[in-house]
Enzyme design. Structure first.
Site, short mmCIF file in Angstrom:
data_model
loop_
_atom_site.label_atom_id
_atom_site.label_comp_id
_atom_site.label_asym_id
_atom_site.label_seq_id
_atom_site.Cartn_x
_atom_site.Cartn_y
_atom_site.Cartn_z
N GLY A 51 11.38 0.77 1.19
CA GLY A 51 12.16 -0.09 0.29
C GLY A 51 12.91 -1.17 1.04
O GLY A 51 13.42 -2.12 0.43
N CYS B 178 7.94 -0.35 -1.58
CA CYS B 178 7.19 -0.31 -0.32
C CYS B 178 7.43 1.07 0.28
O CYS B 178 7.83 2.00 -0.44
CB CYS B 178 7.54 -1.45 0.63
SG CYS B 178 9.25 -1.50 1.20
N GLY B 179 7.18 1.24 1.56
CA GLY B 179 7.33 2.57 2.14
C GLY B 179 8.77 3.04 2.15
O GLY B 179 9.10 4.13 1.67
N HIS C 70 0.83 -1.21 0.00
CA HIS C 70 0.00 0.00 0.00
C HIS C 70 0.86 1.26 0.00
O HIS C 70 0.52 2.25 -0.65
CB HIS C 70 -0.93 0.00 1.21
CG HIS C 70 -0.22 -0.16 2.52
ND1 HIS C 70 0.32 -1.38 2.91
CD2 HIS C 70 0.09 0.72 3.50
CE1 HIS C 70 0.90 -1.23 4.09
NE2 HIS C 70 0.79 0.04 4.47
N ARG D 144 7.92 6.29 0.42
CA ARG D 144 7.87 7.34 1.44
C ARG D 144 9.22 8.04 1.59
O ARG D 144 9.40 8.86 2.49
CB ARG D 144 7.45 6.74 2.79
CG ARG D 144 6.02 6.25 2.80
CD ARG D 144 5.69 5.52 4.10
NE ARG D 144 4.28 5.12 4.14
CZ ARG D 144 3.79 4.20 4.97
NH1 ARG D 144 4.59 3.60 5.84
NH2 ARG D 144 2.52 3.89 4.95
N ASN E 16 26.77 -4.93 -9.76
CA ASN E 16 26.08 -6.00 -9.03
C ASN E 16 25.09 -6.79 -9.88
O ASN E 16 24.49 -7.74 -9.40
CB ASN E 16 25.33 -5.42 -7.82
CG ASN E 16 26.18 -4.49 -6.98
OD1 ASN E 16 25.91 -3.30 -6.90
ND2 ASN E 16 27.23 -5.01 -6.38
N ARG F 148 35.47 -8.72 -13.74
CA ARG F 148 35.70 -9.04 -12.32
C ARG F 148 34.39 -8.99 -11.52
O ARG F 148 34.25 -9.68 -10.51
CB ARG F 148 36.73 -8.10 -11.71
CG ARG F 148 36.28 -6.65 -11.58
CD ARG F 148 37.41 -5.74 -11.16
NE ARG F 148 36.97 -4.37 -10.94
CZ ARG F 148 36.71 -3.50 -11.91
NH1 ARG F 148 36.80 -3.87 -13.18
NH2 ARG F 148 36.32 -2.27 -11.62
N HIS F 149 33.45 -8.20 -11.99
CA HIS F 149 32.17 -8.11 -11.27
C HIS F 149 31.37 -9.40 -11.44
O HIS F 149 30.61 -9.78 -10.55
CB HIS F 149 31.38 -6.91 -11.77
CG HIS F 149 32.13 -5.63 -11.63
ND1 HIS F 149 32.51 -5.13 -10.41
CD2 HIS F 149 32.62 -4.77 -12.57
CE1 HIS F 149 33.19 -4.00 -10.59
NE2 HIS F 149 33.26 -3.78 -11.89
N ARG G 253 32.36 -11.86 -8.80
CA ARG G 253 31.79 -11.53 -7.48
C ARG G 253 30.29 -11.87 -7.42
O ARG G 253 29.81 -12.38 -6.40
CB ARG G 253 32.03 -10.05 -7.17
CG ARG G 253 33.52 -9.77 -7.01
CD ARG G 253 33.89 -8.33 -7.17
NE ARG G 253 35.35 -8.16 -7.17
CZ ARG G 253 35.97 -7.08 -7.57
NH1 ARG G 253 35.30 -6.02 -8.00
NH2 ARG G 253 37.30 -7.02 -7.55
N GLY H 218 11.82 -3.38 3.56
CA GLY H 218 11.14 -4.67 3.69
C GLY H 218 11.14 -5.45 2.38
O GLY H 218 11.34 -6.68 2.37
C1 RB5 Z 1 4.23 -0.29 5.72
O1 RB5 Z 1 3.73 0.51 6.74
C2 RB5 Z 1 5.75 -0.28 5.74
O2 RB5 Z 1 6.21 -0.93 6.90
C3 RB5 Z 1 6.30 -0.93 4.49
O3 RB5 Z 1 5.81 -0.29 3.38
C4 RB5 Z 1 7.80 -0.91 4.34
O4 RB5 Z 1 8.31 0.35 4.53
C5 RB5 Z 1 8.53 -1.95 5.07
O5 RB5 Z 1 9.76 -2.09 5.01
#
Ligand code: RB5
Length: 144
Positions: free
Chosen positions: A69, A66-67, A10, A110, A100, A133-134, A137, A71
């Site tokens: 990045g 995600c919020g 979300h 966010r 990489n 070389r990359h 790795r 997670g």
């Molecule tokens: C959601 O609230 C938040 O935890 C998720 O988007 C993210 O930032 C997690 O790492």
């Protein structure tokens, strides 16, 4: 036509939609695994879906949002063969490809504004892996 997988929770939903427009404008076929609204949901499920589809060969690249990045990065990098890079600058994006061979770009909805996020995505897509070389790795990472 090159296919790219995208997924978000979300907190990344709005930025994901901005990035999807960039991808389709570049002629890429986009597969969006969800989520489909800003209703609260669980990022590991979408990271897992993108990672599994990538490793099964459905596409060669993915984008997760995600919020923060964080997670999405932690989750996607659990999967062998996934090299997910959380990028907050164009430099990160270029290096994650050149050194990489990152196959998943992760952004924080966010954290990174849409203008910078678009530039990061363009830089990521435009930068080839340097190999040499990359490659040695990256092979060491993939063997872990
Ligand atoms: C959601 O609230 C938040 O935890 C998720 O988007 C993210 O930032 C997690 O790492």
């Amino acid at each position: 036509m090159r296919t790219i997988l995208v997924g978000s929770d979300h907190a990344g939903f709005e930025l994901k939609n901005v990035l999807k427009d960039v991808l389709t404008a570049r002629g890429l076929q986009v597969i969006d695994v969800g989520c489909d609204s800003e209703t609260s949901c669980d990022y590991p499920l979408f990271a897992q879906d993108v990672a599994r589809r990538l490793t099964s060969g459905e596409a060669s690249m993915g984008v997760l949002v995600c919020g923060t990045g964080i997670g999405m990065s932690i989750s996607a990098n659990r999967f062998r063969g996934i090299r997910a890079a959380l990028c907050t600058s164009e430099f990160h994006a270029r290096m994650s490809r050149a050194h990489n061979d990152a196959n998943v770009l992760v952004l924080g909805g966010r954290v990174t504004g849409s203008g910078l996020a678009k530039a990061i995505l363009e830089a990521w897509l435009d930068t080839p892996f340097e190999g040499d070389r990359h490659k040695r790795r990256v092979d060491q990472i993939d063997a872990m």
